[in-house]
Enzyme design. Structure first.
Site, PDB file in Angstrom:
ATOM      1  N   LEU A 219       0.902  -1.165  -0.024  1.00 60.57           N
ATOM      2  CA  LEU A 219       0.119   0.104  -0.082  1.00 60.57           C
ATOM      3  C   LEU A 219       0.775   1.317   0.124  1.00 60.57           C
ATOM      4  CD1 LEU A 219      -2.609  -1.451   2.731  1.00 60.57           C
ATOM      5  CD2 LEU A 219      -3.069  -0.924   0.432  1.00 60.57           C
TER       6      LEU A 219
ATOM      7  N   GLY B 288      -7.641  -4.296 -10.387  1.00 58.57           N
ATOM      8  CA  GLY B 288      -9.046  -4.269 -10.740  1.00 58.57           C
ATOM      9  C   GLY B 288      -9.507  -3.310 -11.909  1.00 58.57           C
TER      10      GLY B 288
ATOM     11  N   GLY C 142      -4.022   6.731  -9.436  1.00 59.83           N
ATOM     12  CA  GLY C 142      -2.879   7.546  -9.402  1.00 59.83           C
ATOM     13  C   GLY C 142      -2.024   7.948 -10.891  1.00 59.83           C
TER      14      GLY C 142
ATOM     15  N   VAL D  87      10.104  19.476 -10.051  1.00 55.92           N
ATOM     16  CA  VAL D  87      10.343  19.077  -8.619  1.00 55.92           C
ATOM     17  C   VAL D  87      11.258  17.846  -8.595  1.00 55.92           C
ATOM     18  CG1 VAL D  87       9.246  18.406  -6.717  1.00 55.92           C
ATOM     19  CG2 VAL D  87       8.320  20.467  -7.904  1.00 55.92           C
TER      20      VAL D  87
ATOM     21  N   LEU E 200      -0.503  15.611  -6.429  1.00 55.33           N
ATOM     22  CA  LEU E 200       0.247  15.632  -5.052  1.00 55.33           C
ATOM     23  C   LEU E 200      -0.557  14.842  -4.147  1.00 55.33           C
ATOM     24  CD1 LEU E 200       0.510  19.730  -5.040  1.00 55.33           C
ATOM     25  CD2 LEU E 200       2.553  18.050  -5.294  1.00 55.33           C
TER      26      LEU E 200
ATOM     27  N   HIS F 208      10.199  33.054  19.880  1.00 51.89           N
ATOM     28  CA  HIS F 208      11.750  33.671  19.482  1.00 51.89           C
ATOM     29  C   HIS F 208      12.727  33.024  20.176  1.00 51.89           C
ATOM     30  CE1 HIS F 208      14.778  36.704  18.453  1.00 51.89           C
ATOM     31  NE2 HIS F 208      15.108  36.629  19.786  1.00 51.89           N
TER      32      HIS F 208
END
Length: 679
Positions: free
Chosen positions: A117, A194, A224, A263, A402, A527
């Site tokens: 997976l 599938g 995907g 990217v 993404l 800070h």
């Protein structure tokens, strides 16, 4: 298991007499009596079982039936083997949707052909690449940076096999964790490919052999994407590799050519450059970072990567890739606009020109699912296709490819199946490049705002002025914030920093709630932290000034002032002084203000309070301005070359009459456009 509708509320009354120690059970019981479905979703089997087991009704009727509904899930299937939802694809979108569906009470099955997976992201994408990016940076620091920090390390060497094993261990742990999550949430997991046989039926070619048929009321496609092939180039994952092959090289190549400065190409190119390869990146466009990156950010990003050792060939197209007989690869390139061809030698060529939706062999044509451009599935706002009970999410529909976008779509799609009204603002989906430094952004780019005609304000804060970045000796980059000029609503945030991917979350949250830059500027930030840079950029945007950084005037600011002068706006004395101190700009040859026309030009731009003379540059071009009634002289640059003329603006407060000003205005009309464009 007994269906929830079979429980009579009077069976729960004896629970009230069991005392205060069973208060939670009493709450569950009373909720079940009022709204059985909501109660089961909230309390699950544990409390309800305790409430019902061995109870007696007020009339003394024994209640011995045991009711099971683990994690609030109940099966409403009409027949054995039929599911409420079947998800094809076990990537970030598919497995998240499966778990969410089970949590919302749907009998769910997840079908994944890979055998593990997590999809591309977890197996051969986001996760393994981040493992290599992190470990390669640590190696680079040990070799190049530790000594400057007072850490002396001798004989630093690379064990690539062990580094790859560490990557594989992380991937294995995460894939195993997802499988356990499906099991815990009672999601059935089928390993195989599938494909649709009908609107409610799926056939699965099992990984272990054989076939299995499934029936589901609703089907979600979450298959995907895959690597886009380069025309005429065959990937063998040894010498000519994709991103998958780049994650499992057995040795560091001496020379690597990366085709594509997006990217993926920049991340994997950075990995192998740190490990010792000489990396050349070939990009057809004139900027790096891919679609959606801000131009100012892209230029800074490229400059930083060049300092690290990457070589870029921009506006260059690849003509072909050929394997050499004695080993190695030759990449034939030329300028995108045409020109002399060049050959780049490499041991390994990494092809990273993008990804394409994976929709083949799914049976979409058999059931009539409508397709859009570039092989993507067309869906409506609820992720529903033209076939009412078939849905699609992730890389196979419009939007950025993404993992986090697919995850959100998976959750929203399940909620839509359950009847909710859903919406995802794709403008607020963040993007991150995980190099060092990282680049992250959300919202609009400056170029997009200009193209849309949106009036905006901009604030920049460099990490050079951030105390935490200084102490970390990691000051590359800046934060850029753009807001609506009228409402101050944040329109876009862009960050270059080693922790940009973590910092962008605050901007996403702020923009999701419609915050202004002043809102962030007034929020107390810890800070010293890197997040203070975002606060500083918002201070700059909201008020024009930030506490910890004094911004130098940019060329755009000076251009705006000259534009105001040309348009007849009356400048203030401080504006005139700032303009007087601006550096001399060079005019390109061929413009109305250069060449033979320049010596004869003595034009004056009319102002409501005076005039501004444009003079030809000389050995020393005097520039006069007025301050508190006293005249001061500033000197320009030396004589310009034959190809350009240096110009200065001199403020003259002598008060010319209207006729003279009209005459001088006509002289400059032909060159007004040049002034606006060239300053």
């Amino acid at each position: 298991p007994l269906h929830i509708s079979h429980i009579s509320p009077h069976l729960l009354r004896p629970v009230a007499r069991r005392g205060p120690h069973i208060k939670p059970k009493l709450t569950a019981a009373s909720s079940l009596a009022r709204d059985p479905v909501a109660a089961m979703s909230r309390f699950g089997s544990l409390i309800v079982n305790l409430a019902l087991r061995g109870g007696r009704s007020a009339k003394g009727v024994s209640c011995t039936t045991r009711f099971t509904a683990t994690n609030g899930r109940f099966f409403s299937a009409a027949a054995d083997g039929e599911y409420d939802l079947a998800v094809i694809g076990g990537g970030p979108g598919g497995y998240v949707a499966s778990i969410k569906a089970a949590q919302m009470g749907l009998k769910t099955v997840c079908i994944e052909k890979r055998g593990t997976l997590g999809g591309t992201c977890l197996n051969v994408g986001c996760i393994p690449s981040k493992a290599l990016l992190n470990n390669s940076y640590l190696y680079h620091q040990a070799k190049s940076d530790f000594a400057s920090r007072g850490i002396n390390v001798e004989n630093v060497s690379l064990d690539l096999k062990k580094m790859m094993n560490a990557k594989d261990t992380s991937v294995g742990q995460l894939t195993g964790g997802i499988e356990m999550l499906l099991k815990k949430n009672k999601v059935d997991y089928v390993k195989g490919h599938g494909k649709l046989e009908g609107t409610t039926s799926i056939s699965v070619d099992l990984s272990e052999g054989g076939q299995k048929s499934l029936s589901a009321k609703n089907i979600m496609l979450a298959t995907g994407s895959e690597v886009s092939p380069f025309p005429g180039v065959e990937i063998d994952e040894k010498e000519i590799i994709s991103s998958t092959g780049a994650l499992k090289l057995e040795k560091v190549p001496e020379k690597m050519v990366v085709i594509g400065a997006g990217v993926i190409g920049l991340e994997l190119g950075s990995v192998w450059e740190r490990l010792g390869a000489k990396v050349t990146v070939v990009e057809f466009m004139d900027s790096i970072g891919g679609l959606g990156i801000d131009a100012e950010v892209s230029k800074t990003f490229q400059r930083i990567l060049k300092k690290q050792g990457l070589t870029f060939k921009m506006k260059t197209k690849v003509l072909g890739v050929e394997k050499k007989a004695g080993g190695g690869v030759a990449v034939n390139v030329e300028a995108a606009a045409g020109g002399k061809a060049e050959t780049l030698d490499a041991d390994v060529v990494l092809v990273c020109i993008g990804r394409r939706p994976y929709t083949e062999s799914l049976g979409l044509d058999k059931v009539g699912v409508e397709m859009g451009p570039k092989g993507k599935v067309k869906v409506n706002g609820s992720f529903q296709t033209n076939v009412p009970n078939i849905y699609a999410i992730g890389d196979i529909i419009d939007g950025p490819m993404l993992a986090h976008k697919a995850e959100d779509e998976g959750v929203l799609c399940v909620e839509a199946i359950k009847g909710a009204h859903v919406h995802l603002d794709y403008n607020l989906v963040p993007s991150v490049v995980y190099t060092h430094p990282e680049v992250a952004w959300v919202g609009k780019t400056e170029e997009a705002l200009k193209a849309e005609g949106v009036e905006y304000k901009k604030g920049n804060f460099p990490f050079m002025a951030n105390s935490r970045a200084k102490t970390n000796v990691d000051t590359d980059g800046f934060v850029k914030v753009m807001t609506d000029a009228k409402t101050d609503k944040i329109l876009g945030v862009h960050i270059i920093n080693s922790q940009a991917g973590e910092l962008i979350g605050e901007a996403c949250l702020a923009m999701e709630y419609g915050a202004s830059s002043e809102d962030i500027a007034r929020v107390c930030h810890a800070h010293p932290t890197l997040s203070e840079a975002l606060k500083g950029a918002c201070q700059q945007t909201a008020t024009g000034k930030s506490i910890n950084f004094k911004r130098r005037r940019s060329e755009a600011d000076r251009h705006q002032q000259v534009h105001q002068l040309l348009s007849g706006a009356a400048p203030t004395a401080p504006e005139l002084r700032r303009l007087a101190m601006a550096p001399v700009r060079r005019m390109s040859r061929g413009s109305p203000m250069s060449g033979d026309a320049a010596p004869s030009l003595r034009a004056v731009v009319p102002l409501r309070c005076g005039s501004a003379k444009v003079q030809e540059g000389g050995d020393r071009c005097p520039l006069a301005s007025w301050r508190s009634g006293r005249r001061r002289r500033y000197w320009g640059a030396r004589r310009s070359s034959r190809r350009a003329v240096l110009l200065r603006v001199r403020c003259d407060w002598s008060g010319d009459d209207d006729e003279e000003m009209r005459r001088r205005s006509s002289l400059i009309s032909q060159s007004e456009g040049a002034l606006r464009g060239e300053w």
